[in-house]
Design a protein around this motif. Structure first.
Motif, PDB file in Angstrom:
ATOM      1  N   THR A  43     -11.507  11.300  -0.679  1.00 27.20           N
ATOM      2  CA  THR A  43     -10.694  11.036  -1.871  1.00 27.20           C
ATOM      3  C   THR A  43     -10.963  12.010  -2.995  1.00 27.20           C
ATOM      4  O   THR A  43     -10.240  12.007  -3.991  1.00 27.20           O
ATOM      5  CB  THR A  43     -10.940   9.616  -2.386  1.00 27.20           C
ATOM      6  OG1 THR A  43     -12.339   9.455  -2.680  1.00 27.20           O
ATOM      7  CG2 THR A  43     -10.538   8.584  -1.332  1.00 27.20           C
TER       8      THR A  43
ATOM      9  N   ASP B  55       1.898   7.129   5.957  1.00 26.76           N
ATOM     10  CA  ASP B  55       1.351   8.470   6.093  1.00 26.76           C
ATOM     11  C   ASP B  55       2.475   9.492   5.902  1.00 26.76           C
ATOM     12  O   ASP B  55       3.517   9.425   6.569  1.00 26.76           O
ATOM     13  CB  ASP B  55       0.713   8.650   7.467  1.00 26.76           C
ATOM     14  CG  ASP B  55       0.027   9.988   7.613  1.00 26.76           C
ATOM     15  OD1 ASP B  55      -1.157  10.091   7.242  1.00 26.76           O
ATOM     16  OD2 ASP B  55       0.680  10.946   8.075  1.00 26.76           O
TER      17      ASP B  55
ATOM     18  N   ALA C 183      -1.420  10.689  -6.631  1.00 28.20           N
ATOM     19  CA  ALA C 183      -2.677  11.060  -5.975  1.00 28.20           C
ATOM     20  C   ALA C 183      -3.334  12.249  -6.663  1.00 28.20           C
ATOM     21  O   ALA C 183      -2.680  13.243  -6.987  1.00 28.20           O
ATOM     22  CB  ALA C 183      -2.417  11.388  -4.511  1.00 28.20           C
TER      23      ALA C 183
ATOM     24  N   PHE D  63      -0.307  14.897  -7.616  1.00 22.92           N
ATOM     25  CA  PHE D  63       0.706  15.427  -6.705  1.00 22.92           C
ATOM     26  C   PHE D  63       2.082  15.519  -7.351  1.00 22.92           C
ATOM     27  O   PHE D  63       2.717  16.571  -7.353  1.00 22.92           O
ATOM     28  CB  PHE D  63       0.774  14.541  -5.452  1.00 22.92           C
ATOM     29  CG  PHE D  63       1.850  14.939  -4.492  1.00 22.92           C
ATOM     30  CD1 PHE D  63       1.707  16.056  -3.701  1.00 22.92           C
ATOM     31  CD2 PHE D  63       3.012  14.186  -4.379  1.00 22.92           C
ATOM     32  CE1 PHE D  63       2.711  16.437  -2.811  1.00 22.92           C
ATOM     33  CE2 PHE D  63       4.019  14.549  -3.499  1.00 22.92           C
ATOM     34  CZ  PHE D  63       3.866  15.678  -2.712  1.00 22.92           C
TER      35      PHE D  63
ATOM     36  N   LEU E 135      -1.859  15.213   1.364  1.00 15.46           N
ATOM     37  CA  LEU E 135      -1.768  13.762   1.317  1.00 15.46           C
ATOM     38  C   LEU E 135      -1.938  13.167   2.708  1.00 15.46           C
ATOM     39  O   LEU E 135      -1.418  13.705   3.688  1.00 15.46           O
ATOM     40  CB  LEU E 135      -0.395  13.332   0.788  1.00 15.46           C
ATOM     41  CG  LEU E 135      -0.045  13.632  -0.661  1.00 15.46           C
ATOM     42  CD1 LEU E 135       1.399  13.194  -0.923  1.00 15.46           C
ATOM     43  CD2 LEU E 135      -0.991  12.933  -1.617  1.00 15.46           C
ATOM     44  N   ASP E 136      -2.641  12.069   2.785  1.00 16.55           N
ATOM     45  CA  ASP E 136      -2.565  11.203   3.952  1.00 16.55           C
ATOM     46  C   ASP E 136      -1.486  10.172   3.621  1.00 16.55           C
ATOM     47  O   ASP E 136      -0.325  10.369   3.911  1.00 16.55           O
ATOM     48  CB  ASP E 136      -3.926  10.579   4.265  1.00 16.55           C
ATOM     49  CG  ASP E 136      -4.930  11.611   4.774  1.00 16.55           C
ATOM     50  OD1 ASP E 136      -4.572  12.398   5.659  1.00 16.55           O
ATOM     51  OD2 ASP E 136      -6.070  11.624   4.277  1.00 16.55           O
ATOM     52  N   THR E 137      -1.849   9.073   2.969  1.00 18.28           N
ATOM     53  CA  THR E 137      -0.829   8.126   2.512  1.00 18.28           C
ATOM     54  C   THR E 137      -0.079   8.727   1.328  1.00 18.28           C
ATOM     55  O   THR E 137      -0.670   9.412   0.491  1.00 18.28           O
ATOM     56  CB  THR E 137      -1.451   6.793   2.091  1.00 18.28           C
ATOM     57  OG1 THR E 137      -2.424   7.034   1.065  1.00 18.28           O
ATOM     58  CG2 THR E 137      -2.129   6.128   3.268  1.00 18.28           C
ATOM     59  N   TYR E 138       1.211   8.473   1.270  1.00 19.93           N
ATOM     60  CA  TYR E 138       2.031   9.063   0.214  1.00 19.93           C
ATOM     61  C   TYR E 138       1.811   8.337  -1.104  1.00 19.93           C
ATOM     62  O   TYR E 138       1.958   7.120  -1.195  1.00 19.93           O
ATOM     63  CB  TYR E 138       3.511   9.013   0.593  1.00 19.93           C
ATOM     64  CG  TYR E 138       4.403   9.515  -0.521  1.00 19.93           C
ATOM     65  CD1 TYR E 138       4.377  10.852  -0.906  1.00 19.93           C
ATOM     66  CD2 TYR E 138       5.231   8.651  -1.224  1.00 19.93           C
ATOM     67  CE1 TYR E 138       5.168  11.324  -1.942  1.00 19.93           C
ATOM     68  CE2 TYR E 138       6.025   9.103  -2.261  1.00 19.93           C
ATOM     69  CZ  TYR E 138       5.985  10.444  -2.618  1.00 19.93           C
ATOM     70  OH  TYR E 138       6.763  10.907  -3.663  1.00 19.93           O
ATOM     71  N   ASP E 139       1.466   9.096  -2.123  1.00 16.21           N
ATOM     72  CA  ASP E 139       1.255   8.540  -3.460  1.00 16.21           C
ATOM     73  C   ASP E 139       1.513   9.645  -4.473  1.00 16.21           C
ATOM     74  O   ASP E 139       0.738  10.602  -4.569  1.00 16.21           O
ATOM     75  CB  ASP E 139      -0.177   8.023  -3.594  1.00 16.21           C
ATOM     76  CG  ASP E 139      -0.480   7.479  -4.990  1.00 16.21           C
ATOM     77  OD1 ASP E 139       0.451   7.386  -5.817  1.00 16.21           O
ATOM     78  OD2 ASP E 139      -1.649   7.157  -5.256  1.00 16.21           O
TER      79      ASP E 139
ATOM     80  N   GLY F  14       3.462  17.725   1.207  1.00 18.35           N
ATOM     81  CA  GLY F  14       2.409  16.824   0.771  1.00 18.35           C
ATOM     82  C   GLY F  14       1.155  17.542   0.320  1.00 18.35           C
ATOM     83  O   GLY F  14       0.057  16.969   0.379  1.00 18.35           O
TER      84      GLY F  14
END
Length: 462
Positions: free
Chosen positions: A456, A359, A264, A277, A257-261, A231
């Motif tokens: 962010t 996450d 991002a 990402f 990454l925190d939340t997967y996107d 991540g």
């Protein structure tokens, strides 16, 4: 205690057009933040001596030890897709090599490549690079490393006045895709030959120019596969930030990454999402294509044959990446063997994570305790069926998926404490936690950020 450090600088023996010779610019009142004792011992240097007056003076740029031949390296680069024919070390000085590893000061003053910059670094970005590069090392990712961080007793002007600092960075080398582009842009074929032969001697002894290039392709493919499996977002994958050695280099607006996107983006200046990402494999291959263009005269005297070879060699990136990425993601699911359904199993999990904002780190870590997020039950049934033939699945998950990463809000908290309160205890605590990423840890360093804590955007600045 006298500091004994066996410095050499093989790069200084290349022709003068490869670099600019100059000493670091001394600072007013250096103060030691930290010496990386473990790395120092690996380099054969006494860490206690490095923490003394001579070590501090060297790290600050106030003293040049015997054997060092300080220089700023010349290179070019594509920055966000736009080519700059001359970049170079604008705020870094290469002192030389210890035990075959480059030792470089970042933030050590202006150079001929500074482009009107002050050549200095602020404390925040220095601490960010120290934390994240050492975390990457602990995670098993090829990376440059931090040997020391010092404050300068001076202020640097960015949007506001900030305390200055210098990072001492250790790398397999500081050769970049942009180093090759520098000579290609000038039509300096002799320089390309000299550079390639030097790079081969450092990284691939005995290789031909072609097999050297193929090695760079393999290393970059495997590196980016590791980034995605953890991540990690580099943030600014310009060609001048792409290392020939296959190490992660130049931690500017990097993040985990925190939340997967997959979309991002953390770099404050990446307005188009070029370095998002999920774009990182494509950009890595694009960068390698630029290296191939620069090296064409070394592949074959016949340009058509050189281009045909380059295209074929670049074609090796995708299968190398997919093989490394697939193996890494299987291990994250506790699968030591390969089965036809594994790729879909991985992708379906990532799709669920993207749809639910799960996450990244905690989702995979939770699998080791047979825990899945709510709504993942149908996927979990498929996974449990698949893992039934994997007796060591739980141990593999816990050895592959970290519990602790340098989460962006934690890094920011360490920076704020140091910059605003001169409190380095938060920095030290985070370093200690991230040095043992696969151990269970307190929720203070494993929990995702609260909405008010989310970071962010990150910035360049070292």
């Amino acid at each position: 205690m006298t500091l004994r450090i066996a410095l050499d600088n093989s790069y200084a023996r290349l022709p003068d057009r490869f670099f600019a010779r100059l000493d670091p610019t001394p600072v007013a009142a250096p103060g030691l933040v930290r010496v990386n004792a473990g790395l120092a011992r690996d380099l054969g240097i006494d860490p206690d001596a490095l923490a003394g007056a001579e070590g501090l003076a060297m790290f600050a740029g106030n003293w040049v030890p015997e054997g060092a031949e300080p220089l700023a390296m010349a290179y070019s680069g594509h920055q966000f897709g736009h080519f700059s024919p001359q970049l170079g070390d604008g705020r870094a000085i290469l002192l030389g090599e210890v035990a075959g590893r480059d030792v470089q000061l970042k933030g050590s003053g202006p150079t001929p490549f500074s482009r009107r910059g002050d050549g200095r670094a602020a404390l925040g970005p220095v601490l960010r690079e120290y934390i994240v590069s050492e975390a990457m090392f602990a995670l098993g990712v090829p990376t440059t490393r931090a040997l020391a961080a010092v404050t300068t007793g001076e202020w640097v002007m960015r949007e506001t006045a900030l305390p200055g600092a210098v990072l001492t960075r250790v790398a397999a080398s500081h050769l970049r895709v942009g180093t090759f582009q520098y000579f290609a842009a000038r039509g300096d074929i002799e320089g390309l030959h000299i550079l390639a032969d030097y790079a081969i001697a450092r990284h691939d002894p005995g290789a031909s120019h072609r097999s050297f290039f193929e090695g760079v392709v393999r290393r970059q493919a495997r590196l980016v596969a590791q980034w995605l499996s953890l991540g990690f977002i580099h943030g600014v994958m310009n060609t001048d930030n792409c290392s020939i050695s296959g190490e992660t280099i130049d931690y500017g607006p990097c993040a985990f990454l925190d939340t997967y996107d997959p979309a991002a983006v953390f770099s404050a200046i990446d307005y188009q999402g070029r370095y998002a990402f999920g774009q990182q494999p494509r950009i890595a291959q694009w960068n390698l294509a630029r290296l191939a263009e620069a090296m064409l005269p070394l592949f074959d005297a016949d340009e058509q044959k050189a281009v045909a070879y380059a295209e074929d060699a670049l074609g090796g990136f995708a299968p190398e990446f997919q093989g490394a990425y697939g193996a890494a993601m299987r291990r994250k699911l506790g699968l030591a063997t390969s089965a036809p359904e594994d790729a879909a199993l991985v992708q379906d999990l990532l799709t669920l994570m993207a749809e639910t904002g799960a996450d990244f780190t905690l989702t995979f870590r939770g699998l080791g305790d047979d825990v899945v997020p709510e709504g993942f039950e149908a996927w979990a049934a498929r996974w449990r069926d698949r893992r039934a033939s994997e007796p060591g699945w739980q141990a593999l998950i816990r050895a592959t998926n970290p519990a602790v990463i340098p989460r962006n809000h934690l890094v920011e908290a360490a920076i704020v404490a140091a910059v605003e309160r001169e409190d380095f205890s938060v920095f030290e605590a985070l370093l200690a936690a991230t040095s043992r990423p696969f151990d269970d840890a307190d929720t203070a360093v494993t929990a995702p950020p609260l909405p008010a804590q989310r970071v962010t955007q990150t910035f360049c600045g070292t």
